[in-house]
Write a protein that holds these residues in place. Structure first.
Motif, PDB file in Angstrom:
ATOM      1  N   THR A  66      -1.705   8.150  -4.362  1.00  0.00           N
ATOM      2  CA  THR A  66      -2.694   8.875  -3.562  1.00  0.00           C
ATOM      3  C   THR A  66      -3.680   9.592  -4.480  1.00  0.00           C
ATOM      4  O   THR A  66      -3.275  10.284  -5.425  1.00  0.00           O
ATOM      5  CB  THR A  66      -1.988   9.902  -2.654  1.00  0.00           C
ATOM      6  N   CYS A  67      -4.953   9.423  -4.231  1.00  0.00           N
ATOM      7  CA  CYS A  67      -5.981  10.013  -5.097  1.00  0.00           C
ATOM      8  C   CYS A  67      -5.864  11.533  -5.067  1.00  0.00           C
ATOM      9  O   CYS A  67      -5.827  12.144  -3.992  1.00  0.00           O
ATOM     10  CB  CYS A  67      -7.375   9.583  -4.637  1.00  0.00           C
ATOM     11  N   TYR A  91      -7.701  -0.374  -1.645  1.00  0.00           N
ATOM     12  CA  TYR A  91      -7.336  -0.248  -0.231  1.00  0.00           C
ATOM     13  C   TYR A  91      -8.306   0.680   0.497  1.00  0.00           C
ATOM     14  O   TYR A  91      -7.948   1.782   0.916  1.00  0.00           O
ATOM     15  CB  TYR A  91      -5.893   0.273  -0.083  1.00  0.00           C
ATOM     16  N   ASP A  92      -9.537   0.232   0.619  1.00  0.00           N
ATOM     17  CA  ASP A  92     -10.574   1.010   1.299  1.00  0.00           C
ATOM     18  C   ASP A  92     -10.722   2.403   0.674  1.00  0.00           C
ATOM     19  O   ASP A  92     -10.979   3.390   1.370  1.00  0.00           O
ATOM     20  CB  ASP A  92     -10.283   1.134   2.795  1.00  0.00           C
ATOM     21  N   ALA A  93     -10.500   2.461  -0.637  1.00  0.00           N
ATOM     22  CA  ALA A  93     -10.727   3.681  -1.420  1.00  0.00           C
ATOM     23  C   ALA A  93      -9.782   4.812  -1.035  1.00  0.00           C
ATOM     24  O   ALA A  93     -10.130   5.987  -1.177  1.00  0.00           O
ATOM     25  CB  ALA A  93     -12.189   4.132  -1.316  1.00  0.00           C
ATOM     26  N   THR A  94      -8.581   4.466  -0.579  1.00  0.00           N
ATOM     27  CA  THR A  94      -7.618   5.511  -0.221  1.00  0.00           C
ATOM     28  C   THR A  94      -6.562   5.750  -1.293  1.00  0.00           C
ATOM     29  O   THR A  94      -5.877   6.772  -1.278  1.00  0.00           O
ATOM     30  CB  THR A  94      -6.909   5.162   1.097  1.00  0.00           C
ATOM     31  N   MET A  95      -6.394   4.780  -2.206  1.00  0.00           N
ATOM     32  CA  MET A  95      -5.399   4.899  -3.269  1.00  0.00           C
ATOM     33  C   MET A  95      -6.087   4.743  -4.615  1.00  0.00           C
ATOM     34  O   MET A  95      -7.105   4.044  -4.731  1.00  0.00           O
ATOM     35  CB  MET A  95      -4.315   3.831  -3.126  1.00  0.00           C
ATOM     36  N   CYS A  96      -5.524   5.373  -5.654  1.00  0.00           N
ATOM     37  CA  CYS A  96      -6.153   5.356  -6.978  1.00  0.00           C
ATOM     38  C   CYS A  96      -5.250   4.696  -8.019  1.00  0.00           C
ATOM     39  O   CYS A  96      -4.007   4.815  -7.963  1.00  0.00           O
ATOM     40  CB  CYS A  96      -6.456   6.783  -7.438  1.00  0.00           C
ATOM     41  N   LYS A 138       0.847  -1.203   0.000  1.00  0.00           N
ATOM     42  CA  LYS A 138       0.000   0.000   0.000  1.00  0.00           C
ATOM     43  C   LYS A 138       0.880   1.249   0.000  1.00  0.00           C
ATOM     44  O   LYS A 138       0.868   2.042   0.928  1.00  0.00           O
ATOM     45  CB  LYS A 138      -0.925  -0.035   1.214  1.00  0.00           C
ATOM     46  N   ARG A 163     -10.551   3.139  -7.176  1.00  0.00           N
ATOM     47  CA  ARG A 163      -9.915   3.235  -5.868  1.00  0.00           C
ATOM     48  C   ARG A 163      -9.701   1.837  -5.288  1.00  0.00           C
ATOM     49  O   ARG A 163     -10.502   0.935  -5.524  1.00  0.00           O
ATOM     50  CB  ARG A 163     -10.741   4.088  -4.919  1.00  0.00           C
ATOM     51  N   SER A 169       2.393   4.482  -2.592  1.00  0.00           N
ATOM     52  CA  SER A 169       2.347   5.161  -3.885  1.00  0.00           C
ATOM     53  C   SER A 169       3.539   4.756  -4.743  1.00  0.00           C
ATOM     54  O   SER A 169       4.671   4.684  -4.259  1.00  0.00           O
ATOM     55  CB  SER A 169       2.352   6.681  -3.696  1.00  0.00           C
TER      56      SER A 169
END
Length: 680
Positions: free
Chosen positions: A96-97, A73-78, A43, A71, A45
């Motif tokens: 990172t989004c 990982y629980d919508a934290t990364m894009c 997890k 997204r 970037s």
């Protein structure tokens, strides 16, 4: 004992021995059956993306958001394109989004997933199927390694509403502010695309409702805007706002007179040359006069001087013609005349183009044109929606009927292409392409007793997207007995690369409207990656040639191959990402100022190209798979040229499109239908 087990489980969790479950949904490769996976379940970037056995872990749980992000990982990364690369191959990572265009995606109805910024498709490298095969971006090709199944999100197929109340303010010689009211969309408007006369000027974000534009003094443009969502759906265009900026500086000084006018004759063609005029701001055009009447115009642009040569074709044999030339600047100041030269033509036509005869005029725009077995002509009238039967020998015209359900687009849509069945003598079928209120379509209707029998109408192909511009429209039967049709991208370049879409394509169908079994993609699509193709013609080898409008740099002539990708929107002519593997290069290109060519015809393996903005007809010899000996005729003689077709006597039919070309108003034109006699 129980306490020891609990402690062991806690220790495993702390150590990461029990992986976290996915909060999103799997994205599964069709070819491999394996899941889109963040490499090593890391997890961080910059971590890459591959395919791996589906295991339900968090690094395989993807959520597709309303703004077009994938997204994890629980919508934290894009899911992110490394370095915002828009050319193939491009690498993928998680990051990172941040809302960037390189983190926006479109799920297509054919199972592909495309980057909104690049138009490239999510691709398993090398068409691999093994665990840990990397996933990147590649030119969309419809292969199984680019197709995915997922419940993370569904394809958004609803376009935004039309932008309202377009308006301008602050118009000066080189700039204007263009504004509009917001569109609505079921998911959300991501972009607005601003055009003038079918040419994209700029794109702005979906929250931007006005923008500054660079314009050209003294040049009339029609501005309009389309809305686009993150899935790539494009609205119909706004209404058009015409502008004519003032000149940037007053100019009352005319150019100097053209010098050293000289001419020579070859058969019945005269070639003139002269030395350039000078001007305090710049020469914009030369008008050529023959016998005191204007014979043609050679034009330039604000940055390119007009040529200093002119070819006058189709003259009488053994006849003396007197010429002079005047220069004009952008504010219509006219020079004194050049000197006069008299040129006498030869005894007979020894040239490629021998004579031009006007056979008719029309108050609407002749678009599609076809010759009947008896040598007479049928042609469509784009804005009036009817078909005219013309006897070229006598000039007699009869309206045979109005085509049902035709609609204009306040631009270039309407009643377009026309083709006659090869078995017309017995089956009486006419094939017609036209715009409706909802789409573009191909129909056939019988012509019986010189009247359209609209009760026989059959819709062969429907659902071809329409827009103000980029509607394509040409029809041509091939030597294989199939009907070929050119379709525009409907002002959405993404359509051109989607082989499940009928837009931005050359289509191929059986005469009854069914799909030929040997088409490359199992549908009507024969080739793709086209912007706005309008010219189709076959050579003596049965090869298909195509003419295509570029955006603002260059137009192109292509030799079409089965399943070929011609690069739009990544490639325009030879500019952009034209070196991308899989893109087929054009056989000839034209600066848009000299081109904007619509129709083509082939006679004795010579290609003839009718150009609008370029106001000329090109003659190009087909040699092998190349176009050679390119020459321009009628440069400014008849204005904008739309359609060119073979005539039964070995010559050409040629039509103009000078007035009302972009306004969809019927019967506000003054157009010519011409016959061109060709030499050897």
């Amino acid at each position: 004992m129980l306490l020891a087990v609990v402690a062991a489980v806690i220790a495993m969790l702390v150590a990461g021995a029990v992986p976290a479950a996915a909060a999103g949904s799997a994205v599964v490769g069709v070819a491999s059956g394996r899941c889109l996976d963040v490499v090593g379940n890391v997890k961080t970037s910059g971590t890459g993306v591959n395919i791996y056995d589906c295991n339900g872990q968090a690094n395989q749980g993807w959520t597709f958001t309303s703004s077009g992000e994938f997204r994890v990982y629980d919508a934290t990364m894009c899911l992110d394109v490394v370095g915002q690369d828009t050319t193939a191959p491009a690498a993928l990572q998680i990051y990172t989004c941040n809302g960037g265009a390189n983190q926006k995606w479109r799920i297509n109805s054919d199972g592909t997933i495309a980057g909104v910024q690049s138009g490239l498709c999510l691709d398993v490298s090398g068409a691999g199927t093994a665990n840990s095969t990397l996933v990147g971006l590649w030119t969309c090709n419809g292969q199984a390694n680019q197709k995915w199944t997922t419940s993370a999100g569904s394809a958004d197929t609803q376009p935004p509403s039309v932008p309202g109340n377009p308006r301008v303010s602050g118009l000066v010689c080189d700039a204007v502010t263009f504004a509009w009211n917001a569109s609505t969309d079921n998911v959300g408007v991501a972009f607005y695309d601003v055009y003038h006369d079918g040419q994209l000027m700029k794109s702005v974000s979906g929250t931007t409702l006005s923008t500054g534009l660079t314009v050209v003094g003294g040049v009339t443009w029609g501005l309009y805007v389309n809305a686009r969502d993150a899935a790539g759906n494009v609205s119909q265009a706004s209404t058009t706002v015409p502008i004519t900026p003032p000149q940037c500086q007053a100019d009352t000084q005319p150019p100097s007179a053209p010098g050293q006018l000289r001419g020579s004759a070859s058969g019945t063609t005269v070639t003139l040359n002269w030395t350039a005029s000078t001007d305090d701001i710049g020469v914009r055009a030369y008008d050529i006069y023959r016998g005191g009447a204007k014979a043609g115009t050679v034009t330039g642009t604000a940055t390119t001087a007009p040529a200093t040569t002119f070819i006058d074709s189709g003259l009488a044999a053994n006849t003396g013609y007197q010429y002079y030339v005047v220069a004009r600047d952008a504010q219509a100041n006219v020079s004194a005349r050049s000197g006069t030269v008299t040129v006498t033509t030869g005894a007979a036509c020894a040239n490629p183009v021998c004579a031009v005869t006007q056979i008719a005029t029309d108050t609407d725009i002749p678009w599609g044109l076809a010759t009947l077995p008896d040598g007479t002509i049928l042609y469509t009238r784009r804005d009036a929606h009817d078909i005219v039967h013309l006897n070229p020998a006598s000039g007699a015209k009869t309206t045979v009927g109005t085509v049902p359900n035709v609609a204009n687009t306040d631009g270039e849509g309407g009643l377009l292409g026309l083709a006659v069945s090869s078995g017309f003598a017995s089956d009486h079928w006419l094939y017609i392409m036209h715009t409706t209120p909802a789409d573009n379509r191909i129909v056939r209707i019988k012509l019986e007793n010189d009247r359209l029998n609209t009760g026989t109408e059959q819709v062969l192909v429907s659902g071809i997207l329409r827009n103000k511009f980029h509607d394509g429209g040409r029809l041509r039967f091939g030597p294989d007995g199939k009907l070929y049709a050119s379709t525009g991208d409907a002002q959405n370049g993404d359509n051109a690369q989607n082989t499940s879409s009928l837009n931005g394509k050359i289509l191929r169908l059986n005469p009854d409207g069914t799909v030929p079994s040997d088409n490359p993609f199992g549908n009507y699509v024969w080739s793709y990656g086209h912007r706005n193709p309008q010219g189709l013609a076959f050579d003596s080898q049965g090869r298909l040639w195509e003419q295509e409008f570029g955006n603002s740099v260059m137009d192109e002539t292509n030799l079409i191959t089965r399943g070929g990708n011609y690069g739009w929107p990544a490639c325009e002519g030879t500019t952009g990402s034209c070196g991308t593997a899989g893109f087929i290069a054009p056989k000839h290109t034209y600066p848009t100022a000299d081109g904007s060519c619509s129709g083509i015809a082939i006679v004795r393996d010579v290609l003839y190209v009718a150009c609008e903005r370029g106001t000329r007809m090109y003659r190009e010899v087909i040699s092998g798979s190349d176009l050679t000996n390119v020459q321009a005729y009628f440069n400014g003689t008849y204005g904008r040229l739309r359609t060119v077709e073979p005539a039964p006597d070995g010559g050409l039919w040629l039509t103009t499109t000078n007035l009302g070309d972009k306004d969809s108003t019927p019967n506000n034109s003054d157009e010519k239908l011409l016959h061109v006699t060709l030499g050897s």
